[in-house]
Design an enzyme around this catalytic site. Structure first.
Site, short mmCIF file in Angstrom:
data_model
loop_
_atom_site.label_atom_id
_atom_site.label_comp_id
_atom_site.label_asym_id
_atom_site.label_seq_id
_atom_site.Cartn_x
_atom_site.Cartn_y
_atom_site.Cartn_z
N LYS A 13 -14.57 31.98 -21.05
CA LYS A 13 -15.64 31.45 -21.85
C LYS A 13 -15.66 29.80 -21.77
CE LYS A 13 -13.67 32.99 -25.51
NZ LYS A 13 -12.32 33.60 -24.98
N ARG A 171 -3.02 37.52 -29.62
CA ARG A 171 -4.51 37.41 -29.80
C ARG A 171 -5.26 38.28 -29.15
NH1 ARG A 171 -3.61 31.94 -26.48
NH2 ARG A 171 -5.94 32.03 -26.09
P1 AP5 Z 1 -10.75 29.83 -20.15
O1 AP5 Z 1 -12.09 29.19 -19.68
O2 AP5 Z 1 -9.74 28.65 -20.66
O3 AP5 Z 1 -10.78 30.94 -21.09
P2 AP5 Z 1 -11.22 31.31 -22.41
O4 AP5 Z 1 -11.92 32.68 -22.27
O5 AP5 Z 1 -11.89 30.03 -23.07
O6 AP5 Z 1 -9.93 31.66 -23.25
P3 AP5 Z 1 -9.34 31.05 -24.45
O7 AP5 Z 1 -7.85 31.23 -24.53
O8 AP5 Z 1 -9.72 29.74 -24.70
O9 AP5 Z 1 -9.95 32.00 -25.75
P4 AP5 Z 1 -9.50 32.34 -26.85
O10 AP5 Z 1 -10.57 32.94 -27.27
O11 AP5 Z 1 -8.01 32.82 -27.32
O12 AP5 Z 1 -9.22 30.86 -27.52
P5 AP5 Z 1 -9.84 29.86 -28.56
O13 AP5 Z 1 -9.52 28.48 -28.03
O14 AP5 Z 1 -11.30 30.24 -28.50
O15 AP5 Z 1 -9.76 30.36 -18.88
C1 AP5 Z 1 -8.39 30.64 -18.96
C2 AP5 Z 1 -7.66 30.37 -17.70
O16 AP5 Z 1 -8.26 30.86 -16.68
C3 AP5 Z 1 -7.67 28.85 -17.38
O17 AP5 Z 1 -6.52 28.45 -16.96
C4 AP5 Z 1 -8.89 28.83 -16.23
O18 AP5 Z 1 -8.73 27.66 -15.36
C5 AP5 Z 1 -8.72 30.11 -15.56
N1 AP5 Z 1 -9.86 30.59 -15.06
C6 AP5 Z 1 -11.14 30.83 -15.46
N2 AP5 Z 1 -12.15 31.48 -15.01
C7 AP5 Z 1 -11.32 31.78 -13.88
C8 AP5 Z 1 -11.70 32.97 -12.56
N3 AP5 Z 1 -12.80 33.22 -12.44
N4 AP5 Z 1 -10.39 33.07 -11.81
C9 AP5 Z 1 -9.24 32.58 -12.03
N5 AP5 Z 1 -8.94 31.86 -12.95
C10 AP5 Z 1 -10.07 31.59 -14.08
O19 AP5 Z 1 -9.37 30.31 -29.91
C11 AP5 Z 1 -7.99 29.80 -30.18
C12 AP5 Z 1 -7.65 30.22 -31.63
O20 AP5 Z 1 -8.45 29.70 -32.73
C13 AP5 Z 1 -7.86 31.51 -31.99
O21 AP5 Z 1 -6.70 32.38 -31.73
C14 AP5 Z 1 -8.01 31.47 -33.48
O22 AP5 Z 1 -6.82 31.26 -34.11
C15 AP5 Z 1 -8.88 30.63 -33.58
N6 AP5 Z 1 -10.36 30.87 -33.58
C16 AP5 Z 1 -11.15 30.35 -32.61
N7 AP5 Z 1 -12.30 30.81 -32.87
C17 AP5 Z 1 -12.27 31.57 -34.11
C18 AP5 Z 1 -13.24 32.21 -34.84
N8 AP5 Z 1 -14.50 32.07 -34.36
N9 AP5 Z 1 -12.69 32.89 -35.78
C19 AP5 Z 1 -11.40 32.84 -36.20
N10 AP5 Z 1 -10.63 32.12 -35.62
C20 AP5 Z 1 -10.92 31.43 -34.38
#
Ligand code: AP5
Ligand code: MG
Length: 215
Positions: A13, A171
């Site tokens: 994402k 998660r």
């Molecule tokens: P990346 O692009 O970083 O993936 P992502 O989908 O953004 O993953 P996140 O871990 O950020 O999602 P998340 O939803 O758990 O975390 P968030 O910060 O939102 O890609 C991942 C990896 O893969 C990278 O190394 C990248 O280089 C690689 N990659 C990408 N595309 C690729 C491809 N095509 N091929 C190979 N490799 C690839 O949330 C964190 C925490 O915050 C949550 O657990 C929660 O506690 C809180 N939080 C955030 N939002 C909310 C909400 N709305 N409600 C409640 N709690 C929330």
């Protein structure tokens, strides 16, 4: 254009939303990034959110809804925005509709990025982030030019606290239990565009652009 990026942790994402933000010249609003900044800054909200984030649980709805409701009123959102990682529950989705209705706006597309669990775990374990500008990397799939150093700003890269294997599994559980129901929620409203998150990063970006333009 007003967009939502939906998908499990590690689906890409953030990677895709930041590229699309540049291509469409609209801001990427990542609730995860906003919460991590608040944790680093030690604000009241950050202190409250930290224990939930460290355990891999979702932060309470009212906290994140408040963050997004405020952020959407900023001037840079007038031409559109990309919500990355929000909404994450049906209650958040309902609250978002209300906030947007109040602003006279609506979501055009919900981009659902799909990736299998095994690939998600490998992506998360290899992810590294820039401590200063927040750019994401992967040790194997998207490495920086110089190991441990951000290509953009030269700062050090670090591993997110919640990218440890045990937290990662929690998660994923949270995603399937609380967030995956949004797939049916937005599908029923005919807003869902499902994109495979497997393949080259650039190719996925092209498929997202086609999904947005062709519908
Ligand atoms: P990346 O692009 O970083 O993936 P992502 O989908 O953004 O993953 P996140 O871990 O950020 O999602 P998340 O939803 O758990 O975390 P968030 O910060 O939102 O890609 C991942 C990896 O893969 C990278 O190394 C990248 O280089 C690689 N990659 C990408 N595309 C690729 C491809 N095509 N091929 C190979 N490799 C690839 O949330 C964190 C925490 O915050 C949550 O657990 C929660 O506690 C809180 N939080 C955030 N939002 C909310 C909400 N709305 N409600 C409640 N709690 C929330
Ligand atoms: Mg992310």
């Amino acid at each position: 254009m007003n967009l939502i990026f939906l998908g499990p942790p590690g689906a890409g994402k953030g990677t895709q939303a930041s590229m699309l933000s540049v291509a469409l010249k609209i801001p990427q609003i990542s609730t995860g990034d906003i919460l991590r900044s608040a944790v680093r800054a030690g604000t009241t909200m950050g202190v409250r959110a930290k224990s939930f984030m460290d355990s891999g649980s979702l932060v309470p709805d009212e906290v994140v809804v408040g963050i997004v409701a405020e952020r959407l009123q900023d001037d840079d959102c007038t031409k559109g925005f990309i919500l990355d990682g929000f909404p994450r529950t049906v209650a958040q989705a309902d609250a978002l509709s209300e906030v947007l209705a109040g602003l006279g706006k609506q979501i055009e597309h919900v981009i659902s990025i799909t990736v299998d669990d095994e690939e998600l775990l490998s992506r998360i374990s290899g992810r590294r982030m820039c401590a200063k500008c927040g750019k994401g990397y992967h040790l194997q799939f998207d490495p920086p030019k110089v190991p441990g150093v951000c290509d953009n700003c030269g700062s050090n890269l670090y591993q997110r606290d919640d990218d440890k294997v045990e937290t990662m599994r929690k998660r994923l559980d949270e995603y399937y239990l609380k967030t995956a129901p949004l797939i049916d929620y937005y599908s029923a409203k005919n807003m869902l565009r499902t994109i495979s998150g497997i393949g080259a990063i650039e190719e996925i970006q092209q498929n997202i652009l086609k999904g947005i333009e062709g519908s």
